[in-house]
Every structure is written in structure tokens, then in C-alpha cells.
Design an enzyme around this catalytic site. Sequence first.
Site, PDB file in Angstrom:
ATOM      1  N   ALA A  12      -3.059 -15.410  -3.326  1.00 14.77           N
ATOM      2  CA  ALA A  12      -1.948 -14.658  -3.924  1.00 14.77           C
ATOM      3  C   ALA A  12      -2.255 -13.152  -3.951  1.00 14.77           C
ATOM      4  O   ALA A  12      -1.356 -12.326  -3.790  1.00 14.77           O
ATOM      5  CB  ALA A  12      -1.679 -15.164  -5.333  1.00 14.77           C
ATOM      6  N   GLU A  42      -9.390 -24.930  12.073  1.00 10.62           N
ATOM      7  CA  GLU A  42     -10.827 -24.750  12.266  1.00 10.62           C
ATOM      8  C   GLU A  42     -11.067 -23.365  12.862  1.00 10.62           C
ATOM      9  O   GLU A  42     -10.618 -23.066  13.966  1.00 10.62           O
ATOM     10  CB  GLU A  42     -11.363 -25.830  13.205  1.00 10.62           C
ATOM     11  CG  GLU A  42     -12.848 -26.046  12.984  1.00 10.62           C
ATOM     12  CD  GLU A  42     -13.500 -26.834  14.120  1.00 10.62           C
ATOM     13  OE1 GLU A  42     -14.700 -26.644  14.343  1.00 10.62           O
ATOM     14  OE2 GLU A  42     -12.778 -27.602  14.781  1.00 10.62           O
ATOM     15  N   ASP A  73      -8.686 -12.123   9.412  1.00  8.98           N
ATOM     16  CA  ASP A  73     -10.056 -12.625   9.300  1.00  8.98           C
ATOM     17  C   ASP A  73     -10.941 -11.417   9.038  1.00  8.98           C
ATOM     18  O   ASP A  73     -10.742 -10.361   9.648  1.00  8.98           O
ATOM     19  CB  ASP A  73     -10.472 -13.333  10.590  1.00  8.98           C
ATOM     20  CG  ASP A  73     -11.744 -14.135  10.368  1.00  8.98           C
ATOM     21  OD1 ASP A  73     -11.736 -15.021   9.499  1.00  8.98           O
ATOM     22  OD2 ASP A  73     -12.752 -13.863  11.035  1.00  8.98           O
ATOM     23  N   PHE A 156     -13.979  -8.627  -5.157  1.00  9.03           N
ATOM     24  CA  PHE A 156     -14.502  -9.990  -5.039  1.00  9.03           C
ATOM     25  C   PHE A 156     -15.629  -9.969  -4.014  1.00  9.03           C
ATOM     26  O   PHE A 156     -15.944  -8.922  -3.431  1.00  9.03           O
ATOM     27  CB  PHE A 156     -13.382 -10.965  -4.603  1.00  9.03           C
ATOM     28  CG  PHE A 156     -12.914 -10.730  -3.185  1.00  9.03           C
ATOM     29  CD1 PHE A 156     -12.043  -9.700  -2.882  1.00  9.03           C
ATOM     30  CD2 PHE A 156     -13.362 -11.543  -2.145  1.00  9.03           C
ATOM     31  CE1 PHE A 156     -11.626  -9.482  -1.570  1.00  9.03           C
ATOM     32  CE2 PHE A 156     -12.943 -11.335  -0.826  1.00  9.03           C
ATOM     33  CZ  PHE A 156     -12.075 -10.302  -0.541  1.00  9.03           C
ATOM     34  N   GLY A 157     -16.225 -11.125  -3.814  1.00  8.93           N
ATOM     35  CA  GLY A 157     -17.182 -11.291  -2.718  1.00  8.93           C
ATOM     36  C   GLY A 157     -18.323 -10.281  -2.743  1.00  8.93           C
ATOM     37  O   GLY A 157     -19.018 -10.113  -3.748  1.00  8.93           O
ATOM     38  N   ARG A 185      -8.953  -4.086   4.999  1.00  5.10           N
ATOM     39  CA  ARG A 185      -7.689  -4.833   5.043  1.00  5.10           C
ATOM     40  C   ARG A 185      -6.499  -3.873   4.940  1.00  5.10           C
ATOM     41  O   ARG A 185      -5.509  -3.988   5.639  1.00  5.10           O
ATOM     42  CB  ARG A 185      -7.645  -5.874   3.920  1.00  5.10           C
ATOM     43  CG  ARG A 185      -6.688  -7.012   4.208  1.00  5.10           C
ATOM     44  CD  ARG A 185      -6.855  -8.202   3.266  1.00  5.10           C
ATOM     45  NE  ARG A 185      -7.890  -8.044   2.283  1.00  5.10           N
ATOM     46  CZ  ARG A 185      -9.135  -8.520   2.414  1.00  5.10           C
ATOM     47  NH1 ARG A 185      -9.481  -9.196   3.472  1.00  5.10           N
ATOM     48  NH2 ARG A 185     -10.036  -8.318   1.469  1.00  5.10           N
TER      49      ARG A 185
HETATM   50  P1  IMP Z   1     -11.510 -13.821   4.801  1.00  2.00           P
HETATM   51  O1  IMP Z   1     -11.537 -13.807   6.289  1.00  2.00           O
HETATM   52  O2  IMP Z   1     -10.520 -12.878   4.237  1.00  2.00           O
HETATM   53  O3  IMP Z   1     -11.429 -15.183   4.227  1.00  2.00           O
HETATM   54  O4  IMP Z   1     -12.894 -13.199   4.319  1.00  2.00           O
HETATM   55  C1  IMP Z   1     -14.129 -13.707   4.748  1.00  2.00           C
HETATM   56  C2  IMP Z   1     -15.234 -13.310   3.804  1.00  2.00           C
HETATM   57  O5  IMP Z   1     -15.614 -11.947   4.034  1.00  2.00           O
HETATM   58  C3  IMP Z   1     -14.894 -13.384   2.337  1.00  2.00           C
HETATM   59  O6  IMP Z   1     -15.036 -14.695   1.846  1.00  2.00           O
HETATM   60  C4  IMP Z   1     -15.938 -12.437   1.767  1.00  2.00           C
HETATM   61  O7  IMP Z   1     -17.194 -13.074   1.734  1.00  2.00           O
HETATM   62  C5  IMP Z   1     -16.008 -11.354   2.816  1.00  2.00           C
HETATM   63  N1  IMP Z   1     -15.044 -10.267   2.515  1.00  2.00           N
HETATM   64  C6  IMP Z   1     -13.928  -9.964   3.232  1.00  2.00           C
HETATM   65  N2  IMP Z   1     -13.266  -8.919   2.684  1.00  2.00           N
HETATM   66  C7  IMP Z   1     -13.987  -8.574   1.600  1.00  2.00           C
HETATM   67  C8  IMP Z   1     -13.779  -7.565   0.599  1.00  2.00           C
HETATM   68  O8  IMP Z   1     -12.810  -6.805   0.584  1.00  2.00           O
HETATM   69  N3  IMP Z   1     -14.727  -7.523  -0.369  1.00  2.00           N
HETATM   70  C9  IMP Z   1     -15.795  -8.352  -0.414  1.00  2.00           C
HETATM   71  N4  IMP Z   1     -16.014  -9.304   0.465  1.00  2.00           N
HETATM   72  C10 IMP Z   1     -15.121  -9.422   1.485  1.00  2.00           C
END
Ligand code: IMP
Length: 200
Positions: A12, A42, A73, A156-157, A185
Site C-alpha cells: 500500500a 517467480e 524491482d 524500511f529495509g 523509486r
Molecule cells: P522490492 O523489489 O521493492 O521488493 O525490493 C527489494 C528489496 O530491496 C527490499 O526488500 C529491500 O530489502 C531493498 N530495498 C529496496 N528499496 C529500498 C528502500 O527504499 N529502502 C530500503 N531497502 C530497500
Amino acid sequence: MADRIVFATGNAGKIKEIKGILGDLNMEVVSMKDAGIQTEIEENGSTYEENALIKARAVAAGAEKGDIVMADDSGLEIDYLNKEPGIFSARYLGEETSYRIKNNSLIERLEGVPEEKRTARFVCAIAAVFPDGRECTVRGVIEGRIGHEEKGSGGFGYDPIFYVPELGKTTAELTGEEKNAVSHRGRALQAMKEELLKNG
Ligand code: IMP
């Protein structure tokens, strides 16, 4: 131009960010869930772009005729670790492992590494599949360095260990709006907006 964008995410927070940037294009932005699309995807590509395209194509197969389907991604690349964790960022040390553990593992692996060799970047690719079958990908990047400890409680992350020298802060110390203005992003979304205005 199509009148609806279906974004292949269940997150969201991402949908809100996407609406914030693409909102003034006069197109409805919905998640795949809102569009009633369910697929098991996948992510077996070897680049961010490939993975984004795999997701976008899978969702496009279930979308309505006039929809533009998008997927993203992203990941963290640390130069000293040969660009790890990269496309495996979510899976690093296991999908269920907490980011406290993942972040501290990366800090430990950089122990003793001087500032100038701690360079890293967040990368985000966004893919779009258009109603006529055309496809495109764009990429956004934010450059930074890996810190020596976790700082900040936003984001996050890997945000608490991603230090942006120009801002003097980690991306976890930025407000949501501040982060969107400079993030991988946010930049990829801006690039996609320009694509849509040119070719949509
Ligand atoms: P996804 O492709 O958006 O699912 O991101 C893949 C992974 O990259 C996430 O689960 C985080 O581990 C890392 N990641 C991507 N963007 C960010 C961010 O803006 N901050 C922190 N970690 C990120």
C-alpha cells in the site's frame, strides 16, 4: 493514453507513492489486488529490469485490454561486496530474517573498511507493458555509503544503514516526502512519467 495503470505490487505504501508522482497524469492507479489479479510470480531474472518485466508481463496477462501494467524491482548494491546483496536484497540471509540482523551483518562485513570504499546505491527499475504490447523499462538510482551503525526509524529495509553524504542523514532519517524526492523509486517513477508523457 490509456485510462488506468495497474501496478504489480501488494504494498500500500508503494501505491501511495506512485499515486503521488503519477497522479496528475489523469489516469487511475490501482494495485493488482484492486484490479482483481492474482498470480504467482517467480522472479528469476538476472537484472532488476528483467525481474520488473517478468512481473509486469505476468500481471498484464490478467489485466483488461486498455490497461498499462507496471512493476518494479529494486535492491541495494554495495561496491566493496561486489554489488551484493543486489537483486537478492529481499532474500539476503533469508526472506523472513529481520532487517536488524541483515543490516548488522552488512556493517560487520564492512568492518575496518574506510569511508571512501563504503560506497553503495539503491537501484529501482520499473517496467511497463502497454495495451499495444509495447514494453519499456526505466531506472532510478540514489548514491550513498554504508554507515557504521543503524540510524533513524523511518523508511524500511536497509534505510537505517544507507547514509546520503549530501543530506548528512540516512534515508531512515528522512520524512516519507523527503525520501520520495531523492529515492531510486521516486526517480524511476519520474522517468516513467516522462516516458508516458512522450509515448503513452
Ligand atoms: P522490492 O523489489 O521493492 O521488493 O525490493 C527489494 C528489496 O530491496 C527490499 O526488500 C529491500 O530489502 C531493498 N530495498 C529496496 N528499496 C529500498 C528502500 O527504499 N529502502 C530500503 N531497502 C530497500
